[in-house]
Design an enzyme around this catalytic site. Structure first.
Site, PDB file in Angstrom:
ATOM      1  N   ASP A  93       9.969  -4.774  -2.985  1.00  0.00           N
ATOM      2  CA  ASP A  93       8.747  -4.301  -3.645  1.00  0.00           C
ATOM      3  C   ASP A  93       7.874  -3.649  -2.581  1.00  0.00           C
ATOM      4  OD1 ASP A  93       6.899  -3.746  -5.557  1.00  0.00           O
ATOM      5  OD2 ASP A  93       6.391  -5.821  -6.031  1.00  0.00           O
ATOM      6  N   CYS A 130       3.857  -2.927  -2.281  1.00  0.00           N
ATOM      7  CA  CYS A 130       3.129  -3.665  -3.308  1.00  0.00           C
ATOM      8  C   CYS A 130       1.764  -4.060  -2.754  1.00  0.00           C
ATOM      9  CB  CYS A 130       3.924  -4.907  -3.712  1.00  0.00           C
ATOM     10  SG  CYS A 130       3.203  -5.768  -5.119  1.00  0.00           S
ATOM     11  N   PHE A 157      -0.489  -6.824 -12.516  1.00  0.00           N
ATOM     12  CA  PHE A 157      -1.508  -6.956 -13.573  1.00  0.00           C
ATOM     13  C   PHE A 157      -2.605  -5.917 -13.400  1.00  0.00           C
ATOM     14  CE2 PHE A 157      -2.877  -9.839 -10.124  1.00  0.00           C
ATOM     15  CZ  PHE A 157      -4.141  -9.325  -9.857  1.00  0.00           C
ATOM     16  N   GLU A 159      -6.829  -6.067 -14.335  1.00  0.00           N
ATOM     17  CA  GLU A 159      -7.852  -7.005 -14.790  1.00  0.00           C
ATOM     18  C   GLU A 159      -9.233  -6.367 -14.798  1.00  0.00           C
ATOM     19  OE1 GLU A 159      -5.972 -11.304 -13.421  1.00  0.00           O
ATOM     20  OE2 GLU A 159      -7.587 -10.431 -12.216  1.00  0.00           O
ATOM     21  N   ASN A 195       2.987  -5.755   1.111  1.00  0.00           N
ATOM     22  CA  ASN A 195       4.426  -5.788   1.433  1.00  0.00           C
ATOM     23  C   ASN A 195       4.743  -4.494   2.168  1.00  0.00           C
ATOM     24  OD1 ASN A 195       4.738  -8.157  -0.002  1.00  0.00           O
ATOM     25  ND2 ASN A 195       6.038  -7.313  -1.591  1.00  0.00           N
ATOM     26  N   PRO A 213      -6.068 -11.920  -4.644  1.00  0.00           N
ATOM     27  CA  PRO A 213      -6.179 -12.340  -6.045  1.00  0.00           C
ATOM     28  C   PRO A 213      -5.709 -13.776  -6.241  1.00  0.00           C
ATOM     29  CG  PRO A 213      -4.172 -11.085  -5.738  1.00  0.00           C
ATOM     30  CD  PRO A 213      -4.860 -11.097  -4.402  1.00  0.00           C
ATOM     31  N   SER A 262      -4.447 -16.539  -9.428  1.00  0.00           N
ATOM     32  CA  SER A 262      -3.536 -16.409 -10.562  1.00  0.00           C
ATOM     33  C   SER A 262      -4.337 -16.173 -11.834  1.00  0.00           C
ATOM     34  CB  SER A 262      -2.710 -17.688 -10.693  1.00  0.00           C
ATOM     35  OG  SER A 262      -3.580 -18.794 -10.841  1.00  0.00           O
ATOM     36  N   HIS A 300      -2.038 -12.788   0.788  1.00  0.00           N
ATOM     37  CA  HIS A 300      -2.088 -11.741  -0.244  1.00  0.00           C
ATOM     38  C   HIS A 300      -2.411 -12.310  -1.602  1.00  0.00           C
ATOM     39  CE1 HIS A 300       1.683 -13.175  -1.807  1.00  0.00           C
ATOM     40  NE2 HIS A 300       1.957 -12.096  -2.501  1.00  0.00           N
TER      41      HIS A 300
END
Length: 411
Positions: free
Chosen positions: A81, A84, A175, A177, A285, A316, A318, A340
């Site tokens: 990834d 990311c 996500f 938000e 990443n 962030p 969860s 992260h």
């Protein structure tokens, strides 16, 4: 000079090569320690391996690890990834300007940004563009020359979508938000990376490094630690490709943020608003050329954010937990890094077995988000407590803003 107090644990070996772990007060699984000890044993590690408080066992290499190297890179230490990361921006909206029901806000974002995955990623995939918008095509025009250069030498990387994924969210823990800060200001924040093309680049070079190890009769304690020595053709190709994928990932986030903002402005759900601050856009990443302790090296951060003195970053939590905009303290021992996120405390399959839909609904009460069985693996209790994670890295970052999500879009 680093004036920060020591706030880490040290795992040493007989050769004196330490692992410095900011894990005081948070879970640190044995499987992750084993992975990290294998990394530490590589002959080209610079000084030590740094471990962030969101550490957990990963595929190929440990999530939450900072690996400085001289003379080689380990593709699996970046992962698949590539690039990311996060982007966040504050709007001029206030909490009291949001509608009582946020369902329409969530729907507006979901209509504007392709998310999820269907048709096994094929032609009818809901998470890809059928026809990319003109702005996305313009952004791709800036990226396509580098992509063509990569594919010309490594055609297998070209077997899959690229433009169709630019400005799309994906699945898993990615996500979008809508959040409120400590002063009731409204923020838009999202998490995603380089999508299918980054996955192809990462997977391809991980296997290429393994092939090189076999060809050179180099035996490693873990095949996933296969590396590419500096000066070789594969090393140069990988460094170019991973840098390109990181650029794609940052552009991907910018395009999604733009699309989500425009969708909300036209939705009729909100009063007119603008963006009040420049966006914070950071990878977690990736690999970068940096200088630490007087030595030029490659720093690979897998599940870690650069936190030089003054650097703004995003950590962030969860679903249902707080998130943080942070400013780096420039801690030299961590190679100027921080976590992260919260970090998983159990696997996705374990979370699905352990938690019920009722558990997830309670944990996300008051948040406009998906509440179905397909997102139970992302429920808050599957992650470490974000408060403990932040306490463990108090010498790495300071909190600038504390965010609480009110809308969460997941693939």
């Amino acid at each position: 000079m680093n004036q920060n107090p020591v706030n880490y644990e040290v795992l040493s070996d007989e050769a004196g090569r330490p692992i410095k772990a900011w894990t005081v007060g948070v879970p640190f699984e044995d499987e992750a320690k084993k992975q990290l000890r294998n990394v530490r044993g590589l002959p080209f590690i610079h000084k030590w391996v740094a471990v962030m408080p969101d550490v957990h066992r990963g595929y190929g290499a440990t999530v939450g690890s900072v690996v400085p190297t001289v003379g080689a890179v380990v593709p699996a230490a970046v992962g698949v990834d590539i690039g990311c990361g996060m982007i966040a921006v504050r709007t001029t909206l206030r909490a009291d300007q949001l509608p009582d029901s946020l369902r329409g806000v969530r729907s507006a974002i979901e209509r504007a940004v392709p998310h999820g995955r269907s048709d096994n990623g094929g032609r009818n995939d809901v998470g890809a563009w059928r026809v990319a918008p003109a702005s996305h095509q313009q952004a791709w025009a800036r990226l396509v020359e580098g992509y063509d250069r990569i594919v010309a030498k490594h055609p297998r990387i070209g077997r899959g979508p690229e433009l169709a994924h630019l400005g799309t969210l994906g699945t898993g823990n990615h996500f979008i938000e809508l959040c409120l800060d400590e002063s009731d200001g409204v923020w838009l924040m999202l998490h995603s990376g380089s999508r299918g093309v980054g996955n192809r680049i990462g997977s391809y070079f991980i296997e290429l490094a393994k092939e090189d190890m076999r060809r050179w009769y180099i035996n490693l304690p873990d095949a996933d630690l296969a590396y590419l020595p500096e000066g070789t053709e594969h090393f140069e190709d990988y460094v170019f490709a991973v840098s390109w994928a990181q650029d794609f990932a940052a552009t991907n986030r910018e395009m999604m943020l733009k699309g989500a903002v425009e969708a909300l402005q036209l939705s009729g759900e909100l009063p007119p608003f603008e963006l009040s601050d420049s966006a914070v856009n950071c990878h977690h990443n990736y690999v970068a050329r940096e200088n630490h302790f007087g030595k030029n090296c490659f720093v690979t951060r897998k599940g870690a954010v650069r936190a030089r003195e003054g650097d703004l970053g995003i950590i962030p939590g969860s679903m249902g937990a707080r998130s943080y905009i942070v400013r780096g303290k420039g801690n030299a021992d961590s190679f100027h890094s921080c976590s992260h996120g919260a970090g998983r405390v159990m696997s996705r399959e374990a979370a699905k077995r352990r938690f019920t839909l009722e558990d997830h609904e309670k944990a996300t009460a008051g948040i406009e988000c998906r509440k179905d069985v397909d997102v139970i693996d992302e429920t808050p209790a599957a992650y470490k407590p974000i408060d403990a994670v932040m306490a463990a890295q108090a010498d790495l970052v300071e909190v600038v803003h504390t965010l609480k999500q009110v809308v969460c879009v997941k693939g």
